[in-house]
Design an enzyme around this catalytic site. Sequence first.
Site, short mmCIF file in Angstrom:
data_model
loop_
_atom_site.label_atom_id
_atom_site.label_comp_id
_atom_site.label_asym_id
_atom_site.label_seq_id
_atom_site.Cartn_x
_atom_site.Cartn_y
_atom_site.Cartn_z
CB THR A 159 8.26 4.53 14.50
OG1 THR A 159 9.31 3.66 14.12
CG2 THR A 159 8.52 5.89 13.91
CB CYS A 178 3.46 -15.71 -4.33
SG CYS A 178 4.29 -16.61 -5.63
CB THR A 228 2.87 -19.46 -1.92
OG1 THR A 228 3.63 -18.88 -2.98
CG2 THR A 228 1.83 -18.44 -1.48
CG ASP A 254 10.30 -2.98 12.14
OD1 ASP A 254 9.86 -2.38 11.14
OD2 ASP A 254 11.34 -2.64 12.73
N1 ASP Z 1 11.55 -0.44 14.47
C1 ASP Z 1 10.26 0.13 14.69
C2 ASP Z 1 9.42 -0.91 15.41
O1 ASP Z 1 8.93 -1.81 14.80
C3 ASP Z 1 9.65 0.50 13.39
C4 ASP Z 1 8.29 1.10 13.47
O2 ASP Z 1 7.66 1.25 14.49
O3 ASP Z 1 7.79 1.46 12.41
O4 ASP Z 1 9.27 -0.81 16.60
#
Ligand code: ASP
Length: 345
Positions: free
Chosen positions: A16, A282, A280, A93
């Site tokens: 992003t 969690c 886990t 991500d």
């Molecule tokens: N989909 C984007 C990525 O991981 C999300 C981001 O950069 O925050 O490339």
Amino acid sequence: MNTRRPRILIIYTGGTIGMIENPATKALEPFNFDHLIDNVPKIKMLDYDIDNVQFDPPIDSSDMNPRHWQDIARTIEENYDTFDGFVVLHGTDTLAYTASALSFMLENLHKPVIITGSQLPIGEVRTDGEENLITALQIAASTEPDGEPTVQEVAILFENYLWRGNRSTKMSADNFNAFKSNNYPALAKIGLGIHFNRDALSRPASKLPLIVHYGLDTGVMPLDLYPGISEGTFRHMLTTPGIKGIVLKTFGAGNAPTYPWFQEAIRDAVNSGLVILNVTQCVNGGVHAKRYKSGNALTNAGVISGHDITSEAAITKLMYLFGLGLTPHEVAHHLSTSIRGEVSI
Ligand code: ASP
């Protein structure tokens, strides 16, 4: 005293931070590095020598795979002597996976590898990307009074914190503070200043030369337990062709069903040479296999405790260890030790 300007290499992989909106579809698409830098003129105010390399094309990090990790590691290796630090710009991500993988691949790392990204594209008015990029550059350039780099490991810088890469998880798809180490203190707190937590930073005892391990074996997978999992489904997953290692995502402090079929399936898998690491579900805390009968049974069946390791570090550690060509027994041994500060043992 060394007065030369810090030399930092930015490795722009995508995400992003460097995206712009496609006017026709309104979807965010990766743009090139010049766009990114044009949007952060303040970088020129830093008195650093900054160079960059970029993925061609930059990618959404959902497309990240071990081949890309090898590309990043190779870029670091080829430029290791020329630069004082490295800033990797990455989509959020899968950023924690990349940070974990790089931590294992880069043995004897003595320079900062700071990974960052952003929740909003850098061209947007309220972007978090500008601050993240500038702070990451400052951390990558930071040195101690003896001239040594302050950070000598793979770390994630996001908004107000610097985290150990292989201890971190993406916690939020919305918040600017998107990452967290749930089982390890922050390496630095970012406010008016950058306040390093020197007790938490890794300090390699010896100054051995960097060794980059490119071998990564993808014959590994996570397996999430859930109430109601059937014997057929479970055995099917345990016998997935080509799988050598499994991250078994268990309940609470490392617990799993005590039904005889479940325990038998686990024993069969371990006896067939599968390495199973108990992690886990969690987000905070870890596996205490001896606390309950249900966890103890897994240990007795040959499942290894992952203690407080993250899923991201667990899966990439398995890829790394099998990539070294180790036997299941040797892999199991290394899983029970901390090799890059990824687990509290
Ligand atoms: N989909 C984007 C990525 O991981 C999300 C981001 O950069 O925050 O490339």
